[in-house]
Enzyme design. Structure first.
Site, mmCIF file in Angstrom:
data_model
loop_
_atom_site.group_PDB
_atom_site.id
_atom_site.type_symbol
_atom_site.label_atom_id
_atom_site.label_comp_id
_atom_site.label_asym_id
_atom_site.label_seq_id
_atom_site.Cartn_x
_atom_site.Cartn_y
_atom_site.Cartn_z
ATOM 1 N N HIS A 51 6.903 21.393 -27.012
ATOM 2 C CA HIS A 51 5.606 21.108 -27.638
ATOM 3 C C HIS A 51 5.771 20.972 -29.151
ATOM 4 C CE1 HIS A 51 2.983 22.908 -24.152
ATOM 5 N NE2 HIS A 51 3.735 21.898 -23.778
ATOM 6 N N GLU A 94 4.297 22.361 -31.602
ATOM 7 C CA GLU A 94 4.337 23.635 -32.337
ATOM 8 C C GLU A 94 5.720 24.274 -32.253
ATOM 9 O OE1 GLU A 94 2.198 22.662 -29.977
ATOM 10 O OE2 GLU A 94 0.355 23.840 -30.020
ATOM 11 N N CYS A 118 -1.323 26.012 -26.747
ATOM 12 C CA CYS A 118 -1.333 26.614 -25.415
ATOM 13 C C CYS A 118 -0.837 28.062 -25.560
ATOM 14 C CB CYS A 118 -0.425 25.810 -24.483
ATOM 15 S SG CYS A 118 1.335 26.024 -24.841
ATOM 16 N N CYS A 154 2.792 28.428 -26.961
ATOM 17 C CA CYS A 154 2.919 28.209 -28.404
ATOM 18 C C CYS A 154 2.228 29.316 -29.193
ATOM 19 C CB CYS A 154 2.355 26.845 -28.777
ATOM 20 S SG CYS A 154 3.337 25.497 -28.090
HETATM 21 ZN ZN LIG Z 1 2.116 24.541 -26.440
#
Ligand SMILES: [Zn+2]
Length: 147
Positions: A56, A58, A86, A89
């Site tokens: 991801h 992040e 999410c 993260c």
């Molecule tokens: Zn994430």
């Protein structure tokens, strides 16, 4: 510079990362990490490119920022991300001890704030809704194209 103007400026940078993700066929999420008003990391979602569900925006940004700073903690840094983090993260951001998180659009399916709001450190400041429409529109365009 005014903080709100600052937030919009840095979120625009995160959005341009999200556009890169879009162009690469990745779910369009972008992030930047800012330390002392300077961008030290820019990243976007790379889960398809890297065949890695943890890639991801992040996560990429956290790793890049730590490498720039030469330390694993991001104590005086702000993460700007186009979509709400999410739980994975959010957990990573807590481990990094980031001081502030600014996100654009909320994610009512995968966002940490619904699933696990306690994941973040209580001292971590959170702001949301910055350029949310732009972030949401990019996601909408992406998923329309996929259908
Ligand atoms: Zn994430």
């Amino acid at each position: 510079m005014d903080d709100i103007l600052n937030d919009a400026y840095f979120m625009k940078q995160a959005l341009s990362e999200a556009e890169k993700a879009f162009d690469e066929g990745e779910v369009p999420v972008g992030a930047v990490i800012v330390c002392n008003r300077r961008i030290i990391a820019r990243a976007h979602n790379l889960t398809e490119t890297l065949n890695d569900v943890t890639a991801h925006a992040e996560m990429q940004a956290i790793t890049a920022a730590a490498s720039v700073l030469g330390g694993k903690y991001l104590k005086d840094c702000t993460l700007y991300v186009t979509i709400e983090p999410c739980p994975m993260c959010a957990g990573a951001l807590a481990w990094a001890q980031i001081s502030r998180i600014v996100y654009g659009a909320g994610d009512e399916k995968r966002g940490y704030s619904l699933i696990a709001p306690a994941l973040l450190h209580p001292k971590t400041e959170v702001a949301s809704g910055v350029l949310a429409d732009e972030a949401r529109e990019l996601m909408r365009r992406f998923f329309v194209g996929k259908r």
